[in-house]
Design an enzyme around this catalytic site. Structure first.
Site, PDB file in Angstrom:
ATOM      1  CG  ASP A  65      -1.940   1.546  11.468  1.00 49.78           C
ATOM      2  OD1 ASP A  65      -1.544   2.574  10.818  1.00 49.78           O
ATOM      3  OD2 ASP A  65      -1.800   1.313  12.424  1.00 49.78           O
ATOM      4  CE  LYS A  66       5.325   2.684  10.264  1.00 47.65           C
ATOM      5  NZ  LYS A  66       5.759   2.266  11.301  1.00 47.65           N
ATOM      6  CB  THR A  67       2.356   1.999  14.587  1.00 47.15           C
ATOM      7  OG1 THR A  67       3.395   2.716  13.533  1.00 47.15           O
ATOM      8  CG2 THR A  67       2.739   1.794  15.611  1.00 47.15           C
TER       9      THR A  67
ATOM     10  CB  THR B 195       1.656   4.326   8.076  1.00 46.12           C
ATOM     11  OG1 THR B 195       2.286   4.653   9.447  1.00 46.12           O
ATOM     12  CG2 THR B 195       2.540   4.944   7.053  1.00 46.12           C
ATOM     13  N   GLY B 196       0.671   6.943   9.626  1.00 46.41           N
ATOM     14  CA  GLY B 196       0.641   8.514   9.859  1.00 46.41           C
ATOM     15  C   GLY B 196       2.251   8.833   9.852  1.00 46.41           C
TER      16      GLY B 196
ATOM     17  NE  ARG C 164       5.476  12.696   8.138  1.00 46.86           N
ATOM     18  CZ  ARG C 164       6.281  12.814   9.314  1.00 46.86           C
ATOM     19  NH1 ARG C 164       5.345  12.347  10.199  1.00 46.86           N
ATOM     20  NH2 ARG C 164       7.350  13.320   9.331  1.00 46.86           N
TER      21      ARG C 164
ATOM     22  CE  LYS D  84      -3.752   5.503   8.795  1.00 43.12           C
ATOM     23  NZ  LYS D  84      -3.694   4.762  10.060  1.00 43.12           N
TER      24      LYS D  84
ATOM     25  CG  ASP E   5      -5.643   1.986  12.196  1.00 41.15           C
ATOM     26  OD1 ASP E   5      -5.361   2.993  11.519  1.00 41.15           O
ATOM     27  OD2 ASP E   5      -5.108   1.381  13.070  1.00 41.15           O
TER      28      ASP E   5
END
EC number: 7.6.2.1
Length: 1023
Positions: free
Chosen positions: A290-292, A562-563, A673, A679, A704
């Site tokens: 994941d990013k954030t 990531t979203g 997005r 995911k 996640d």
């Protein structure tokens, strides 16, 4: 817990009974700091606003206080008599384990009136196991009790994950089971072939009874087959499974004890939720992150806002702290009168459109002060973005104060208090990617304020300076900032009445409530007027770039799921070195699919990557040569949905294989997005591709969890979005940077240790049982054992168990510093390299060779024997007493020495514990044999080993035979190791030979000033 006392209302009075006697429909009173005994619908509380605070640490690990709301029509019932006079019915869904979902409705019956219907959601449900906080008492009615509570339904364990090592063990075990059956069949057939000769069927010392002669031939053969199966069953290493489980359990503590993986800032250390996958950490080929909150800190800092094309930059807000003497910078010219009105409306929207709670606390450093109370206040929200926005807007003169009696209070630039009645909240969800509130001002005007991602706001806007704001949003996204757009519309009373009816019908629905609410929100959030946009910065985590670079050097492909929007995510990928200056970006996005069909885009991308790599040598592990062009793929959620669908022509094939072919030839992939389910779909797609690579997913939030559960190994980051990811993961770490040591050091060691353990167990059991098989050719296939019963029992339990267990816990074939310094060493163990069939066959053949040396070496030593004057059988040359047990003991002694010394030769990391267990095991065998055969034990009816071991050691030739046989047994393995290390050394063997070097300068401790999320290199063009 079922015996805990509970207070419930009966005939207007409080009655105390055990919680196990609770029934659905009972009204319960719970006091502060007590735990809810079952799942309750919240009726009323001692607080005037009908709210209560709870902690759910025992359910989801989150210690923050959550606010729950009483039913609107019952929150005024504060006494037992009031509650006893309540007449209502509750309709709700069947029990289900989702802690965050509840659908129901309550019908409250008043005198001579139709029932009032109110919707019930998760905000009205108090869960069993949660604890009441900061509230004197509450009343609630039981809806789920016993095993139907959500807490009980979550007792179900997660699906069992099996490691590649475990699968190899089972495959090897099948081979040895076949060997066992083959040995038994061969010996059974040879026995009857041998006994078919005259005078060999019934030797004088083993005459058959009449009953044995009359038995059926097939029954006798089957009985003999089973006897041989029992005789040779020791070849199946049953004790190996016990040792492996002990090794995994004890070895998992090395992660939790690792001080370098302890985070001083949060006070958190690594967690091991399962020890079954330790060795899988050394086999990872794909990392999905994941990013954030995982690559970034999830510590939001308000950077700027754009209103009507004018940009405002408050330099004074940093990590929630307001710095003194700070001024507001406005880049563009001041707006006119109408623009100023829109500006204030924008700031009011940010102060009102959120779900923040305000907590008063005099001891908290740095929060805002409420001007009317003089107390400090802290903003609490499940979203760090919301807190950053509300704190940032304070620099522009608007301060959110509180939510009181369904009214939101804020302080404007003139220090005046404005009150807005909160009419409706249209909650945020990951599909809509926006949230809205409907409020009523003091003058009676009704507003709908909406904020969300630009992709979800711009299509719903009919007015406003869209181009200027969109340009600024794109500019901020490229800089790696998180952007949100804000819009509004005024509602007429008639329109609001229609909205209320629409929402009420959706809220009270028991079937498809979420779907109906989503449809209602779609109808309401239309025809908006764009006000502006905000930009919030999420800093990159410390050493995130170093970790990704090391993983890529280790041959691991890293994907970011990531979203966030593409530009923001791409900027993060450049900052963390997932994409480099030389990376050639390929896009598979909705924007490109508007211009070309999916078929054309995929084939064009496939041609691009295959043409570039066709003329280059391919690396066997990573699929890319060192000189190959560095490709990076960007795909969004909408394009992925099209890829996952079957072709339009109805053919059975789809685009998945083509998509996978493109991905295999890309060094990094960015999926933006992405919905949580997508995911998991990505992870599953790679997991079940034809190569079947080992996958690892890492994330920090509830969104996640799905991919963490789907991957072979799931790792949760103990972050700011709660502990749901950590609770559902196999391992949990405080920061993303700790992934480097977990894989490249701990994972490497775990795999090396357990692979040696597995191969060694099979090897030593071949050495143990094959001489027994050979012995049958010399004893007329009579099922006579070569070894004494005590030796058969203690071989795997005592004589050879501890050395390999300690080896599998302590071995370090390469130093920790070398593994950190050179991530490419990880490639040496990739693809289950040490448990391949070639290595397994080598260990098995080595065991067979050693067994032949043990047996025939001892046989030739005692080849010529004679009978002494005392009637004893002795060797002709040495006159050593010789017999069946002497021969078996000599073979067993050579075997124990050989297999133990073989492990000693394989040990690279010697500690006093290794010395103690290896030499101690040999000493224990000698002492045991001396005592077992040197003492007359009164509890034994006969002692066939009496004086055998002592007599054998009293002969000089026996000592010579032991030394020679052990040397000959170990020699081939030693020669093989020496030749391979000299002629074809692996990277690991070269690292073992090289002297320890100092870590490079870039591995030194970083500066406390962490790098901002900026792109340090010029961007390449995108395809």
């Amino acid at each position: 817990m079922n015996q805990c006392p509970v207070h419930f209302i009966q005939h207007g009075k409080l009655v105390r009974k055990q919680s196990r006697k609770l029934r659905v429909g009972d009204v319960v009173m719970v006091k502060e700091d007590e735990t809810f005994p079952c799942d309750l619908i919240f009726l009323s509380s001692s607080r005037a606003d009908g709210t209560c605070h709870v902690t759910t640490a025992s359910l989801d690990g989150e210690s923050s206080h959550k606010t729950h709301y009483a039913v609107q029509d019952t929150k005024g019932f504060h006494s037992e008599q009031d509650i006893d006079g309540l007449h209502a019915t509750i309709e709700c869904e069947q029990p289900q384990p989702d802690l965050y979902k509840f659908v129901g409705r309550i019908n409250v019956y008043n005198d001579l009136n139709d029932p009032v219907v109110r919707p019930l959601g998760s905000e009205n449900l108090l869960l069993r196991g949660a604890t009441l906080k900061n509230t004197e008492k509450i009343f609630g009615v039981a809806v789920y009790t016993g095993m139907e509570t959500k807490m009980a339904l979550n007792y179900q364990s997660k699906s069992q994950k099996r490691s590649a090592v475990e699968k190899s063990m089972n495959a090897f075990l099948v081979v040895y089971l076949c060997i066992l059956v083959s040995k038994a069949l061969i010996n059974t057939a040879l026995k009857y072939a041998w006994q078919s000769e005259p005078f060999q069927d019934e030797p004088w010392y083993n005459r058959k009874t009449e009953a044995e002669r009359q038995r059926n031939l097939f029954l006798r053969a089957f009985t003999d087959f089973l006897a041989f199966m029992v005789l040779f069953n020791y070849i199946i290493p049953v004790s190996m499974y016990v040792t492996v489980e002990m090794q995994k359990f004890l070895g998992s503590y090395f992660i939790t004890w690792d001080q370098e993986m302890f985070d001083e800032e949060t006070g958190e250390g690594p967690l091991v939720n399962t020890s079954d996958l330790n060795e899988e950490l050394g086999q990872v080929e794909y990392v999905f992150t994941d990013k954030t909150g995982t690559l970034t800190e999830n510590n939001m800092e308000f950077r700027e806002c754009c209103v009507e094309g004018h940009v405002y930059v408050p330099h004074a807000v940093c990590n929630g702290q307001v710095l003194p003497d700070a001024a507001m910078d406005m880049i563009d010219a001041s707006p006119d009168a109408s623009g100023r009105e829109r500006e204030e409306l924008f700031f009011r929207a940010l102060c009102l459109c959120h779900t923040i709670q305000v907590k008063d606390d005099d001891e908290v450093d740095g929060p805002r002060k409420s001007p009317d109370s003089g107390k400090r206040c802290v903003y609490i929200s499940s979203s760090p973005d919301e807190v950053a926005l509300v704190e940032g807007i304070q620099r522009f003169g608007f301060t959110y104060l509180r939510l009181k009696d369904s009214h939101m209070e804020l302080m404007n630039r003139d220090n005046g208090i404005e009150r807005f009645e909160l009419l409706e909240v249209l909650s945020f969800d990951s599909v809509r990617r926006r949230m809205s509130v409907i409020v009523k001002s003091a003058t009676g005007e009704i507003y709908l304020f909406c904020k969300g991602a630009d992709s979800s706001i711009f299509p719903r806007v009919i007015e406003g300076k869209v181009e200027q704001i969109q340009s600024r949003v794109e500019h901020n996204a490229v800089e790696g900032l998180r952007t949100l757009c804000v819009a509004y519309k005024r509602l007429e009373p008639q329109a609001y009445a229609g909205i209320c009816g629409l929402l009420q019908d959706a809220k009270v629905a028991l079937q498809d409530r979420e779907k109906k609410l989503a449809e209602a929100y779609e109808q309401i959030e239309t025809d908006l007027i764009l006000l502006g946009a905000t930009a919030v910065e999420d800093r990159l985590q410390e050493k995130a770039a170093d970790t990704i670079e090391a993983l890529q050097k280790a041959g691991i492909k890293v994907w970011v799921l990531t979203g966030d929007k593409m530009e923001t995510a791409a900027a993060t990928c450049y900052a963390c070195k997932l994409f480099r200056r030389t990376t050639r970006l390929l896009e598979l996005t909705t924007k490109r699919l508007e211009e070309q069909s999916l078929h054309d885009v995929l084939f064009e991308l496939s041609k691009t990557v295959l043409r570039s790599s066709a003329s280059l040598t391919t690396d066997s592990f990573s699929g890319l040569s060192a000189d190959a062009p560095d490709f990076g793929l960007i795909i969004d959620g909408a394009a992925l949905s099209l890829v996952m669908k079957p072709r339009e022509d109805g053919s059975s094939g789809n685009y998945r294989e083509l998509f996978l072919e493109v991905c295999r030839n890309c060094s990094a992939v960015l999926c933006c997005r992405m919905a949580p389910l997508q995911k998991a779909q990505i992870v599953k797609l790679i997991k079940f591709s034809k190569e079947h690579p080992i996958t690892l997913a890492i994330g920090d939030g509830a969104n996640d969890v799905s991919m963490i559960l789907e991957a072979h190994v799931g790792i949760g980051v103990i972050g700011k979005e709660g502990r749901q990811a950590a609770r559902n993961s196999d391992y949990a770490i405080p920061k993303f940077k700790h992934l480097k040591k977990m894989l490249l050091v701990h994972g490497h060691f775990y795999y090396i240790r357990i692979s040696e353990l597995v191969q060694y167990f099979f090897y030593k059991n071949v050495c143990f049982i094959f001489p027994q098989f050979l012995y049958q050719f010399f004893c007329g296939f009579s099922q006579q054992t070569l070894y004494d019963t005590a030796y058969l029992t203690l071989y795997n339990i005592s004589f050879t168990s501890l050395p390999i267990l300690l080896y599998s816990l302590m071995e370090q074939h390469v130093g920790v510093d070398a593994l950190r310094r050179d991530p490419t060493l990880y490639r040496d163990i990739a693809k289950n390299a040490l448990l391949r069939w070639r290595v397994f066959v080598y260990w098995t053949l080595l065991g067979l060779f050693n067994a032949l040396v043990f047996f025939f070496g001892a046989y030739f030593v005692f080849e010529t024997t004679t009978v002494s004057s005392s009637g004893q059988t002795v060797t002709t040359n040495t006159h050593m007493v010789f017999g069946n047990w002497t021969f078996g003991t000599l073979v067993f002694t050579v075997m124990v020495l050989t297999v133990t010394l073989k492990l000693a030769l394989d040990t690279h990391y010697w500690t006093w514990i290794n010395h103690f267990v290896i030499w101690g095991s040999l000493l224990f065998y000698i002492v045991f044999s001396l005592l077992w055969g040197g003492v007359i034990w009164p509890f034994l009816s006969y002692q066939r080993m009496y004086y055998v071991f002592i007599q054998m050691l009293s002969s000089g030739p026996a000592w010579l035979a032991i030394v020679l046989l052990v040397t000959v047994s170990l020699l081939p393995d030693v020669l093989k190791k020496v030749l391979c290390r000299q002629l074809w050394p692996s990277a690991t063997e070269r690292a073992q030979r090289s002297p320890s070097r100092r870590a490079p300068a870039d591995a030194a401790a970083p500066s406390p000033d962490r790098p901002l999320l900026k792109d340090p290199e010029p961007r390449p063009r995108r395809e």
